[in-house]
Design an enzyme around this catalytic site. Structure first.
Site, PDB file in Angstrom:
ATOM      1  N   GLY A  71       0.950  -1.243   0.044  1.00 31.17           N
ATOM      2  CA  GLY A  71      -0.035   0.000  -0.061  1.00 31.17           C
ATOM      3  C   GLY A  71       0.685   1.103   0.248  1.00 31.17           C
ATOM      4  O   GLY A  71       1.866   1.141  -0.199  1.00 31.17           O
ATOM      5  N   GLU A  87       0.150   0.387  -6.030  1.00 32.01           N
ATOM      6  CA  GLU A  87       1.052  -0.015  -4.982  1.00 32.01           C
ATOM      7  C   GLU A  87       1.237  -1.649  -5.016  1.00 32.01           C
ATOM      8  O   GLU A  87       2.343  -1.919  -4.597  1.00 32.01           O
ATOM      9  CB  GLU A  87       0.299   0.458  -3.543  1.00 32.01           C
ATOM     10  N   GLU A  91       4.856  -2.954  -5.444  1.00 31.78           N
ATOM     11  CA  GLU A  91       5.582  -3.771  -4.429  1.00 31.78           C
ATOM     12  C   GLU A  91       5.658  -5.049  -4.423  1.00 31.78           C
ATOM     13  O   GLU A  91       6.582  -5.917  -3.534  1.00 31.78           O
ATOM     14  CB  GLU A  91       4.978  -3.370  -3.237  1.00 31.78           C
ATOM     15  N   PRO A 108      -2.152   7.102  13.543  1.00 34.87           N
ATOM     16  CA  PRO A 108      -1.012   8.103  13.644  1.00 34.87           C
ATOM     17  C   PRO A 108      -0.027   7.815  12.904  1.00 34.87           C
ATOM     18  O   PRO A 108       0.575   6.788  12.648  1.00 34.87           O
ATOM     19  CB  PRO A 108      -0.827   7.639  15.127  1.00 34.87           C
ATOM     20  N   GLU A 137      11.150  -7.515   0.616  1.00 37.23           N
ATOM     21  CA  GLU A 137      10.746  -8.931   0.589  1.00 37.23           C
ATOM     22  C   GLU A 137       9.195  -8.969   0.419  1.00 37.23           C
ATOM     23  O   GLU A 137       8.464  -8.058   0.936  1.00 37.23           O
ATOM     24  CB  GLU A 137      10.939  -9.772   1.543  1.00 37.23           C
ATOM     25  N   GLU A 139       6.031 -11.875   0.999  1.00 38.01           N
ATOM     26  CA  GLU A 139       5.808 -13.317   1.323  1.00 38.01           C
ATOM     27  C   GLU A 139       4.048 -13.596   1.796  1.00 38.01           C
ATOM     28  O   GLU A 139       3.394 -12.642   2.347  1.00 38.01           O
ATOM     29  CB  GLU A 139       6.581 -13.638   2.363  1.00 38.01           C
TER      30      GLU A 139
END
Ligand SMILES: [Zn+2]
Length: 170
Positions: A71, A87, A91, A108, A137, A139
């Site tokens: 994300g 994203e 990623e 926060p 990584e 997984e």
């Protein structure tokens, strides 16, 4: 969190004033308060056919070295679901399809004070799992064997999925 010192419109030094019962940053030159709001971000709970969840190990601060959901921040002009899928692709290499919205929460942030976090569910995807520039990584994890998750909001969305939508009994 780093506080703004100058007006982003005119560059004038900011002061503080009470406005709408909040102490706000104020630009004397523009004669306007500087409103500060949560920064919107998305994350995706991606689930495989054996009900494992996809996590990425963070390669950047904050929480470098910790696992979290794929994300990131929504770009200008981008829809939240489009940003989330972008994203995921960046990623993990996977192209996903949004199944549903899991929820929205405030979280926060050390950089932005407050992040508005939108959590989506993806159960259908294609591509080969690989890692991008801000993850070291990627997984799949069983819910019972989750590592420590970097952000509470991410963990909340994972828990909501397994408590309310998973087809497996946990
Ligand atoms: Zn100004």
């Amino acid at each position: 969190m780093r506080k703004k010192t100058n007006c982003h419109y005119c560059g004038n030094k900011l002061t503080e004033r009470l406005s709408d019962e909040r102490l706000r940053l104020y630009c004397e030159h523009c004669n306007e308060p500087v409103y500060e709001n949560p920064v919107p971000a998305t994350c995706i709970v991606t689930i495989d056919e054996t009900e494992r969840v996809l996590l990425v190990k963070r390669n950047i601060e904050p929480k470098k070295g910790f696992w979290c959901l794929p994300g990131g921040f929504i770009e200008l002009g981008e829809n939240p679901d489009g940003g989330a899928l972008r994203e995921l692709k960046e990623e993990t290499g996977l192209e996903g399809k949004i199944e549903m919205l899991i929820g929205v929460t405030s979280s926060p942030s050390s950089q932005y004070d407050t992040v508005l976090m939108v959590g989506y569910l993806v159960k259908s995807y294609s591509g080969i799992l690989c890692t991008g520039y801000d993850a070291s990584e990627a997984e799949w994890f069983n819910y019972t064997e989750l590592p420590e998750i970097a952000f509470k909001s991410h963990l909340m969305f994972i828990r909501i999925y397994y408590a309310s939508y998973s087809t497996h009994i946990i």
